[in-house]
Motif scaffolding. Structure first.
Motif, PDB file in Angstrom:
ATOM      1  N   ARG A  45       0.834  -1.211   0.000  1.00 19.48           N
ATOM      2  CA  ARG A  45       0.000   0.000   0.000  1.00 19.48           C
ATOM      3  C   ARG A  45       0.867   1.259   0.000  1.00 19.48           C
ATOM      4  NH1 ARG A  45      -3.562   3.447  -0.847  1.00 19.48           N
ATOM      5  NH2 ARG A  45      -4.963   4.253   0.747  1.00 19.48           N
ATOM      6  N   LEU A  46       1.868   1.289   0.870  1.00 18.36           N
ATOM      7  CA  LEU A  46       2.745   2.460   0.972  1.00 18.36           C
ATOM      8  C   LEU A  46       3.626   2.606  -0.273  1.00 18.36           C
ATOM      9  CD1 LEU A  46       3.733   2.040   4.724  1.00 18.36           C
ATOM     10  CD2 LEU A  46       2.346   3.886   3.763  1.00 18.36           C
ATOM     11  N   SER A  47       4.124   1.499  -0.789  1.00 19.85           N
ATOM     12  CA  SER A  47       4.976   1.547  -1.984  1.00 19.85           C
ATOM     13  C   SER A  47       4.218   2.115  -3.175  1.00 19.85           C
ATOM     14  CB  SER A  47       5.500   0.145  -2.326  1.00 19.85           C
ATOM     15  OG  SER A  47       6.334  -0.338  -1.293  1.00 19.85           O
ATOM     16  N   LEU A  48       2.954   1.724  -3.316  1.00 18.74           N
ATOM     17  CA  LEU A  48       2.127   2.243  -4.413  1.00 18.74           C
ATOM     18  C   LEU A  48       1.908   3.750  -4.273  1.00 18.74           C
ATOM     19  CD1 LEU A  48      -0.577  -0.573  -4.750  1.00 18.74           C
ATOM     20  CD2 LEU A  48       1.160   0.041  -6.440  1.00 18.74           C
ATOM     21  N   LEU A  49       1.688   4.199  -3.032  1.00 23.15           N
ATOM     22  CA  LEU A  49       1.486   5.639  -2.795  1.00 23.15           C
ATOM     23  C   LEU A  49       2.760   6.428  -3.072  1.00 23.15           C
ATOM     24  CD1 LEU A  49      -0.649   5.459   0.476  1.00 23.15           C
ATOM     25  CD2 LEU A  49      -1.436   6.212  -1.768  1.00 23.15           C
ATOM     26  N   ILE A  50       3.913   5.854  -2.694  1.00 22.08           N
ATOM     27  CA  ILE A  50       5.201   6.537  -2.927  1.00 22.08           C
ATOM     28  C   ILE A  50       5.495   6.635  -4.420  1.00 22.08           C
ATOM     29  CG2 ILE A  50       7.707   6.319  -2.610  1.00 22.08           C
ATOM     30  CD1 ILE A  50       7.078   5.102   0.173  1.00 22.08           C
ATOM     31  N   GLU A  51       5.071   5.623  -5.201  1.00 21.48           N
ATOM     32  CA  GLU A  51       5.314   5.608  -6.646  1.00 21.48           C
ATOM     33  C   GLU A  51       4.530   6.687  -7.383  1.00 21.48           C
ATOM     34  OE1 GLU A  51       4.421   1.697  -8.009  1.00 21.48           O
ATOM     35  OE2 GLU A  51       6.192   0.791  -7.086  1.00 21.48           O
ATOM     36  N   LYS A  52       3.539   7.289  -6.721  1.00 16.24           N
ATOM     37  CA  LYS A  52       2.706   8.312  -7.362  1.00 16.24           C
ATOM     38  C   LYS A  52       3.347   9.702  -7.318  1.00 16.24           C
ATOM     39  CE  LYS A  52      -1.690   5.944  -6.667  1.00 16.24           C
ATOM     40  NZ  LYS A  52      -3.048   6.001  -6.074  1.00 16.24           N
ATOM     41  N   ASN A  53       4.651   9.738  -7.002  1.00 19.73           N
ATOM     42  CA  ASN A  53       5.422  11.001  -6.970  1.00 19.73           C
ATOM     43  C   ASN A  53       4.779  12.068  -6.075  1.00 19.73           C
ATOM     44  OD1 ASN A  53       7.371  10.031  -8.815  1.00 19.73           O
ATOM     45  ND2 ASN A  53       6.008  10.503 -10.528  1.00 19.73           N
ATOM     46  N   PRO A  54       4.648  11.781  -4.778  1.00 12.74           N
ATOM     47  CA  PRO A  54       4.080  12.789  -3.863  1.00 12.74           C
ATOM     48  C   PRO A  54       5.087  13.912  -3.610  1.00 12.74           C
ATOM     49  CG  PRO A  54       4.870  10.894  -2.629  1.00 12.74           C
ATOM     50  CD  PRO A  54       5.049  10.552  -4.083  1.00 12.74           C
ATOM     51  N   LEU A  62       4.954   9.089   4.236  1.00 16.11           N
ATOM     52  CA  LEU A  62       4.785   7.709   3.768  1.00 16.11           C
ATOM     53  C   LEU A  62       6.004   6.844   4.103  1.00 16.11           C
ATOM     54  CD1 LEU A  62       3.199   8.520   0.295  1.00 16.11           C
ATOM     55  CD2 LEU A  62       2.018   7.649   2.309  1.00 16.11           C
ATOM     56  N   ILE A  63       7.200   7.417   3.950  1.00 14.39           N
ATOM     57  CA  ILE A  63       8.421   6.656   4.254  1.00 14.39           C
ATOM     58  C   ILE A  63       8.510   6.376   5.749  1.00 14.39           C
ATOM     59  CG2 ILE A  63      10.953   6.696   4.184  1.00 14.39           C
ATOM     60  CD1 ILE A  63      10.738   8.388   1.642  1.00 14.39           C
ATOM     61  N   LEU A  64       8.051   7.330   6.564  1.00 16.27           N
ATOM     62  CA  LEU A  64       8.013   7.117   8.021  1.00 16.27           C
ATOM     63  C   LEU A  64       7.110   5.922   8.358  1.00 16.27           C
ATOM     64  CD1 LEU A  64       8.443   7.894  10.986  1.00 16.27           C
ATOM     65  CD2 LEU A  64       6.599   9.570  10.731  1.00 16.27           C
ATOM     66  N   LEU A  65       5.949   5.859   7.715  1.00 18.53           N
ATOM     67  CA  LEU A  65       5.041   4.732   7.931  1.00 18.53           C
ATOM     68  C   LEU A  65       5.661   3.415   7.454  1.00 18.53           C
ATOM     69  CD1 LEU A  65       1.663   6.368   6.825  1.00 18.53           C
ATOM     70  CD2 LEU A  65       2.394   5.854   9.152  1.00 18.53           C
ATOM     71  N   LEU A  66       6.426   3.503   6.384  1.00 17.38           N
ATOM     72  CA  LEU A  66       7.113   2.307   5.876  1.00 17.38           C
ATOM     73  C   LEU A  66       8.164   1.834   6.873  1.00 17.38           C
ATOM     74  CD1 LEU A  66       6.955   0.548   3.349  1.00 17.38           C
ATOM     75  CD2 LEU A  66       8.704   1.984   2.300  1.00 17.38           C
ATOM     76  N   ALA A  67       8.872   2.786   7.488  1.00 19.67           N
ATOM     77  CA  ALA A  67       9.856   2.439   8.521  1.00 19.67           C
ATOM     78  C   ALA A  67       9.173   1.770   9.715  1.00 19.67           C
ATOM     79  CB  ALA A  67      10.599   3.702   8.970  1.00 19.67           C
ATOM     80  N   GLN A  68       8.004   2.299  10.096  1.00 26.00           N
ATOM     81  CA  GLN A  68       7.261   1.700  11.211  1.00 26.00           C
ATOM     82  C   GLN A  68       6.841   0.257  10.894  1.00 26.00           C
ATOM     83  OE1 GLN A  68       4.025   4.450  11.772  1.00 26.00           O
ATOM     84  NE2 GLN A  68       5.296   5.966  12.840  1.00 26.00           N
ATOM     85  N   THR A  69       6.492   0.041   9.625  1.00 28.82           N
ATOM     86  CA  THR A  69       6.087  -1.309   9.198  1.00 28.82           C
ATOM     87  C   THR A  69       7.251  -2.284   9.309  1.00 28.82           C
ATOM     88  OG1 THR A  69       4.434  -0.384   7.682  1.00 28.82           O
ATOM     89  CG2 THR A  69       5.133  -2.650   7.284  1.00 28.82           C
ATOM     90  N   TYR A  70       8.440  -1.852   8.864  1.00 23.68           N
ATOM     91  CA  TYR A  70       9.603  -2.738   8.938  1.00 23.68           C
ATOM     92  C   TYR A  70      10.038  -2.955  10.392  1.00 23.68           C
ATOM     93  CZ  TYR A  70      10.359  -3.228   3.945  1.00 23.68           C
ATOM     94  OH  TYR A  70      10.225  -3.582   2.623  1.00 23.68           O
ATOM     95  N   ARG A  71       9.820  -1.953  11.225  1.00 27.19           N
ATOM     96  CA  ARG A  71      10.117  -2.148  12.651  1.00 27.19           C
ATOM     97  C   ARG A  71       9.188  -3.208  13.248  1.00 27.19           C
ATOM     98  NH1 ARG A  71       7.987   0.283  17.311  1.00 27.19           N
ATOM     99  NH2 ARG A  71       6.947   1.917  16.120  1.00 27.19           N
ATOM    100  N   SER A  72       7.944  -3.248  12.751  1.00 23.45           N
ATOM    101  CA  SER A  72       6.974  -4.214  13.259  1.00 23.45           C
ATOM    102  C   SER A  72       7.376  -5.659  12.964  1.00 23.45           C
ATOM    103  CB  SER A  72       5.587  -3.946  12.643  1.00 23.45           C
ATOM    104  OG  SER A  72       5.120  -2.663  13.004  1.00 23.45           O
TER     105      SER A  72
END
Length: 403
Positions: A45-54, A62-72
């Motif tokens: 979900r986050l990767s798709l949002l990041i690919e939309k060139n925000p 979005l990258i912060l949320l991705l970091a939280q996911t990998y921490r999980s």
């Protein structure tokens, strides 16, 4: 001028408000997925949002949320990599985002047992009075400070901070209470308060079950099991079995989650393939229709040309018939000598044709009578003209043939 400035401020504020609402929704969605162990869904979900060139600000969120996911999933190296990237993109971000990134650094170091690094960041955040951080983030940081005190055997301070953290979590999100309760169980077991530890365990299980967070059930069961094992309590076997059962259920749910994602991806690919096939079919049908229309146009044009030519020939034959009929009506050669002359010059078929013309038959009727085509009739008439030595139409009308 004031009205324009007011309008600009309103629109700018509304835009920021909408962005915050969207970010809050995504944060809640990712948090919910991670709690239920659906980490792969979060990543996709986050990767798709990041690919939309925000924008840089949105990207840092979005990258912060991705970091939280990998921490999980305990992938701390990847989490740190994304945190550094989020920090690099946060130059134009709000103070809230910058504070959240720093808090996440403290969480990652803490979970990776790098307590000194985590404590440095937590101390700095505490001096700034947890500026711009949410209540839940503040609760987690205070809980971590309590655990650092526990490691230093400062149990009084540890218990105090755990209670502060619990109070904050009750205001923010009671579903996260089992995280602090797990630390409390470890502390109470250490200081020999097993009865209180069991009560907190039972309370935590109820919260985790009502919130449907299997991961928290596993966590508090594991902590309580460790306490029982350390104290050599016979109940340790029972809770070991319970933990294994929860772990098996977690693995099963995780596999089902992966299957669900794979099914969605398969459906999306199938849908895309069908759309592509439909598009190709539409092109083929379109080209076929165009080709069909072109063929119809060519055939119609050719038929029209053929009909025009046929009509022209028929008109010419009618004219020739009329001219010859007029010519035959003109008395020119009356003597038997003249008749004999034409009988000598003309064939029987030509004589027969002239006789029909004398009777006023059309070219088609003559053709039917003589069993020949109209074109052949025209051919014979032309030969008759030549035999009669007629140079022009005037001379033709001036004569009359008697056969």
């Amino acid at each position: 001028m004031r009205e324009k400035l007011y309008l600009f401020i309103v629109l700018f504020s509304a835009n920021l408000f909408c962005q915050n609402i969207i970010y809050e929704d995504i944060s809640k969605e990712i948090s919910k997925l991670n709690r239920s162990g659906r980490y792969v869904e979060s990543q996709k979900r986050l990767s798709l949002l990041i690919e939309k060139n925000p924008t840089d600000t949105e990207k840092s969120h979005l990258i912060l949320l991705l970091a939280q996911t990998y921490r999980s999933i305990n992938d701390y190296n990847t989490a740190l990599k994304y945190l550094k990237e989020a920090s690099a993109n946060s130059e134009h971000s709000s103070e809230k985002v910058k504070s959240e990134i720093q808090a996440e650094f403290a969480f990652v170091y803490f979970d990776n047992h790098q307590y000194e690094e985590s404590e440095k960041i937590m101390h700095k955040i505490a001096l700034e009075n947890y500026k711009s951080l949410s209540t839940i983030d503040k609760a987690y940081l205070i809980m971590q400070q309590g655990y650092v005190s526990f490691l230093k055997k400062n149990y009084v301070d540890s218990e105090k901070k755990y209670k502060q953290s619990i109070a904050l979590m009750r205001k923010s999100n009671s579903c996260d209470l089992p995280v602090v309760h797990g630390k409390q169980i470890e502390l109470l077991g250490k200081i020999g308060k097993l009865y209180e530890a069991e009560k907190i365990y039972e309370e935590s299980m109820k919260i985790a079950e009502s919130c449907k967070i299997l991961k928290y059930q596993m966590y508090v069961t594991d902590e309580y099991k460790k306490v029982l094992i350390r104290l050599k309590n016979p109940k340790a076997i029972l809770y070991t079995q319970k933990y294994d059962s929860l772990n098996a259920r977690f693995d099963r749910d995780h596999k089902l989650s992966l299957m669900y994602i794979e099914n969605i991806e398969h459906e999306q690919k199938s849908k895309k393939t069908l759309q592509n096939n439909d598009f190709i079919k539409s092109i083929i049908y379109g080209l076929s229709l165009i080709l069909f229309l072109i063929i119809i146009y060519i055939i119609t044009k050719k038929n029209k040309k053929t009909n025009l030519e046929k009509q022209k020939i028929e008109e010419e034959l009618v004219k020739m018939k009329e001219q010859l009929s007029q010519y035959l009506q003109v008395e020119h050669f009356n003597s038997n000598e003249q008749k004999n002359f034409y009988h000598e010059k003309l064939t029987e078929r030509q004589i027969e044709l002239i006789s029909y013309l004398e009777k006023g038959y059309s070219n088609k009727e003559i053709a039917d009578k003589m069993f020949i085509t109209e074109a052949t009739v025209k051919y014979h008439i032309k030969n008759i003209y030549e035999i009669l030595e007629l140079k022009n139409r005037k001379e033709f009308f001036a004569k009359k043939i008697k056969i």
